[in-house]
Design a protein around this motif. Sequence first.
Motif, PDB file in Angstrom:
ATOM      1  N   ASN A 100       0.818  -1.217   0.000  1.00 36.54           N
ATOM      2  CA  ASN A 100       0.000   0.000   0.000  1.00 36.54           C
ATOM      3  C   ASN A 100       0.849   1.263   0.000  1.00 36.54           C
ATOM      4  N   ASP A 101       1.897   1.260   0.803  1.00 41.13           N
ATOM      5  CA  ASP A 101       2.704   2.473   0.908  1.00 41.13           C
ATOM      6  C   ASP A 101       3.736   2.591  -0.210  1.00 41.13           C
ATOM      7  N   THR A 102       4.011   1.496  -0.900  1.00 42.89           N
ATOM      8  CA  THR A 102       4.809   1.609  -2.122  1.00 42.89           C
ATOM      9  C   THR A 102       4.014   2.377  -3.166  1.00 42.89           C
ATOM     10  N   ILE A 103       2.743   2.003  -3.323  1.00 42.95           N
ATOM     11  CA  ILE A 103       1.869   2.711  -4.266  1.00 42.95           C
ATOM     12  C   ILE A 103       1.732   4.176  -3.855  1.00 42.95           C
ATOM     13  N   ARG A 104       1.551   4.412  -2.566  1.00 39.00           N
ATOM     14  CA  ARG A 104       1.375   5.798  -2.093  1.00 39.00           C
ATOM     15  C   ARG A 104       2.637   6.616  -2.307  1.00 39.00           C
ATOM     16  N   SER A 105       3.803   6.020  -2.081  1.00 44.90           N
ATOM     17  CA  SER A 105       5.062   6.740  -2.303  1.00 44.90           C
ATOM     18  C   SER A 105       5.219   7.145  -3.760  1.00 44.90           C
ATOM     19  N   ILE A 106       4.905   6.222  -4.661  1.00 43.68           N
ATOM     20  CA  ILE A 106       5.012   6.534  -6.084  1.00 43.68           C
ATOM     21  C   ILE A 106       4.038   7.644  -6.452  1.00 43.68           C
ATOM     22  N   GLU A 107       2.824   7.561  -5.920  1.00 40.52           N
ATOM     23  CA  GLU A 107       1.825   8.603  -6.201  1.00 40.52           C
ATOM     24  C   GLU A 107       2.317   9.969  -5.729  1.00 40.52           C
ATOM     25  N   GLY A 124       7.145  15.593  -7.007  1.00 41.28           N
ATOM     26  CA  GLY A 124       8.529  15.572  -7.460  1.00 41.28           C
ATOM     27  C   GLY A 124       8.666  15.923  -8.938  1.00 41.28           C
ATOM     28  N   LYS A 125       9.898  16.082  -9.357  1.00 43.46           N
ATOM     29  CA  LYS A 125      10.182  16.404 -10.761  1.00 43.46           C
ATOM     30  C   LYS A 125      11.040  15.331 -11.435  1.00 43.46           C
ATOM     31  N   SER A 126      11.754  14.564 -10.638  1.00 44.01           N
ATOM     32  CA  SER A 126      12.628  13.537 -11.203  1.00 44.01           C
ATOM     33  C   SER A 126      11.841  12.252 -11.412  1.00 44.01           C
ATOM     34  N   PRO A 127      12.260  11.413 -12.364  1.00 35.95           N
ATOM     35  CA  PRO A 127      11.521  10.184 -12.665  1.00 35.95           C
ATOM     36  C   PRO A 127      11.344   9.285 -11.451  1.00 35.95           C
ATOM     37  N   VAL A 128      10.177   8.645 -11.358  1.00 38.42           N
ATOM     38  CA  VAL A 128       9.915   7.663 -10.309  1.00 38.42           C
ATOM     39  C   VAL A 128       9.290   6.432 -10.968  1.00 38.42           C
ATOM     40  N   TYR A 129       9.924   5.295 -10.731  1.00 40.39           N
ATOM     41  CA  TYR A 129       9.510   4.051 -11.363  1.00 40.39           C
ATOM     42  C   TYR A 129       9.137   3.024 -10.295  1.00 40.39           C
ATOM     43  N   GLY A 130       8.381   2.016 -10.705  1.00 39.28           N
ATOM     44  CA  GLY A 130       8.044   0.947  -9.782  1.00 39.28           C
ATOM     45  C   GLY A 130       7.951  -0.387 -10.490  1.00 39.28           C
ATOM     46  N   TYR A 131       8.260  -1.446  -9.758  1.00 39.48           N
ATOM     47  CA  TYR A 131       8.010  -2.785 -10.294  1.00 39.48           C
ATOM     48  C   TYR A 131       7.494  -3.689  -9.187  1.00 39.48           C
ATOM     49  N   VAL A 183       5.818  10.443 -12.946  1.00 38.10           N
ATOM     50  CA  VAL A 183       5.693  11.857 -12.616  1.00 38.10           C
ATOM     51  C   VAL A 183       4.556  12.478 -13.427  1.00 38.10           C
ATOM     52  N   ALA A 184       3.672  13.195 -12.717  1.00 35.53           N
ATOM     53  CA  ALA A 184       2.561  13.935 -13.335  1.00 35.53           C
ATOM     54  C   ALA A 184       1.642  13.025 -14.142  1.00 35.53           C
ATOM     55  N   GLN A 185       1.460  11.778 -13.699  1.00 37.17           N
ATOM     56  CA  GLN A 185       0.574  10.845 -14.389  1.00 37.17           C
ATOM     57  C   GLN A 185      -0.674  10.587 -13.541  1.00 37.17           C
ATOM     58  N   GLU A 186      -1.834  10.550 -14.186  1.00 36.39           N
ATOM     59  CA  GLU A 186      -3.070  10.278 -13.470  1.00 36.39           C
ATOM     60  C   GLU A 186      -3.185   8.815 -13.070  1.00 36.39           C
ATOM     61  N   GLN A 187      -2.682   7.919 -13.901  1.00 37.50           N
ATOM     62  CA  GLN A 187      -2.727   6.493 -13.620  1.00 37.50           C
ATOM     63  C   GLN A 187      -1.307   5.966 -13.441  1.00 37.50           C
TER      64      GLN A 187
END
Length: 536
Positions: A416-423, A429-436, A515-519
Motif C-alpha cells: 500500500n505504501d509503495t503505491i502511495r510513495s510513487i503517487e 517531485g520532478k525527477s523520474p519515479v519508477y516501480g516494479y 511523474v505527473a501521471q493520473e494512472q
Amino acid sequence: MTDKSIRIALLCLGAAATFADPLLVELPHGRLRGRDNKGYYSYESIPYAEPPVGELRFEAPQPYSQQWKETTFDASQPPVLCMQWSQFIEHADKLTGSEDCLTVSVYRPKSSNRSTFSVIVLIHGGCFMFGGAVENGHEPLMASANVIVVKISYRLGPLGFVSTGDGALPGNFGLKDQRLALHWIKQNIARFGGEPENILVLGFSSGAAAVHLQLLQQEFRQLAKVAVSISGNALNPWIVLKSGRRRAFELGRMVGCGLLSDSAELKKCLKTKDAAQLVRAVREFLVFDYVPFTPFGPVVETVDASEPFLTQHPIDIIKSGKFAQVPWLVSYTQEDGTYNAALLLAKQANGRELIEELNSRWYELAPHFLFYSKKTIEEMDNYSRDLRQEYLGNRNFSLENYLNVQRMFTDVLFRNDTIRSIELHGKYGKSPVYGYVYDNPANQGSGHWLSKRNNVSFGSGHWDDFFLIFDNPVRHPLRSDEKIISKNLIRMIESFVQSENGTLTYDNCVLRDNVAQEQLKLLSIKRNSCEVLQVR
C-alpha cells in the motif's frame, strides 16, 4: 584546481596505482592493501568514522581522523557485523557483532576493457535491528564486471536508534552513519577507479527505506545520481516509529539506570553500560520470536538536535517538494508479507501452528505485527476488527486461511505504501519515479525459512528478487529462469546508473515514469515475461 581537474588527477593516480599494484590504494589517511579474489579485488573494513564507543556512543558519527603513516592498512579482512540481536541466529542468545563497526567495503571487478567503473552502493536490510554488509554477496555483480560495489556498515538496534525525542538523545544515529559513509564514498571512490558522478544507492527492506530517507535529504543530490529501494520505503508503517521516548527510558530501567525522567541523565547512564547489555535488552521488547521486528528504528527529531537527520515526517517532506530530485526506483514482491507472517506457521511445543493463537489474541498481537496505534483502545480494537473482516471475513485464523493473512501483511506492511510513495513522488517531485512488482516464487524463500516448513506455497516473498542481485546461500541453487532474471535485474540497475536521462529498462520492457501521471504504471516481472500494468 577545479573539481574536474582534481577528479582527473585522482583517476590518473588510480590508474597508475592499478598498473603498479592494484591491491594498493592511497587515501588521505595513508596507504591500504586489499585482496585479490581471482575475478575481482576487494578492499574491506575501511573506517569512515571514529569508533562510536565511549563518549562517542549515542552521538552523531565523527569523520575518521587517524593516519596510517608508518604502516599499510590491512583491507583484506571482511567487515564485522555491527552489534545486534539477530533474527538470523536460531539459538537463544542472538547477540553478535562489535560496537566498533563503522566501515565501508569496496569491490572492484578485474577488467582489461576499462579503468573506471560506475558505482553501486548497498545499504543492507534487517529491520534497522540486525544484518550486515557481509551477509549480501557481491559475486553476481562482480561477474558482470561493469560496476564497483560498496557496502556500508552502520549502527543498529538501540545503539543506532534509541531516542528520547529531544535534543539530548535524538536518535537516528544509524541513518547519520549512512549519510557520512555516502560522503566518504563520494570523496574517495575515484581512488579505487570508481566514477563519483555515477553512483547508485541501493537498499533492501529497511535498507530500501533508508535509501528513501536519504533521498529525502536535499544534499543527496550531490551524493548520488540515482536510487533504488527494493521492498521498502520511508512510508511503510514500521519505518518512522512513535513512542521512542517511553522505549528509551524503559531500556534505561532494564539495564539498571533506574526510573529516570531526564534525557541527559539517561544518556549519561547508558554510555556507562556494556554494549552487549544494551543490545541483549532487545529481547525484552519482543512479544514473541522477533515481533515486533523493529522495536528501535527511525524517528522524527526535534529541530534543536545536534546534526539532525529527520525533522519532518517523510510524507510532509515529499509534499513540500524539498527533497533530492534524482531518479528513483521502488518495488515490492507479490507476497512481501511472508516477512514476517510466515512465523505464524511455525510449530509450537504443542504441535499447533502459532496462527491459531490469533483467534484469541488478535486484538493484543495485531498492532505489534502490523505497526499501528490509535488514540484510544476502542479505536485500536475497531481498526483491528476492520482488518480481520476485510481479509478473513467470518473465518478463523488457521493454516487453511493463512494466505489471506499473508496478503494482509503484504498490503499493510509493504504494498500500500509503495503505491502511495510513487503517487506522492509523481505528484510533488520532478525527477523520474519508477516501480516494479516481482512475481516469481522461489523454491526456498523467506516464508520457508521463517516457518521451517516446505509444504506451503508462499508465493513470491520478501527477498526473492533481491537475492538475485546480491547473492545469499538461502536462495541456492537458482533455477534456470532465476539465472536469467538475475542477469536482467543486474543489467537493469547497471544501465540505470549509466543512463544520461534516468531511463530504465528490464529485458525488453521499458519502465514508465510516473511523474505527473493520473494512472500509475508498474512493471510486472514474472518467470518468463515482463509487462507494464496500470494500477488502480
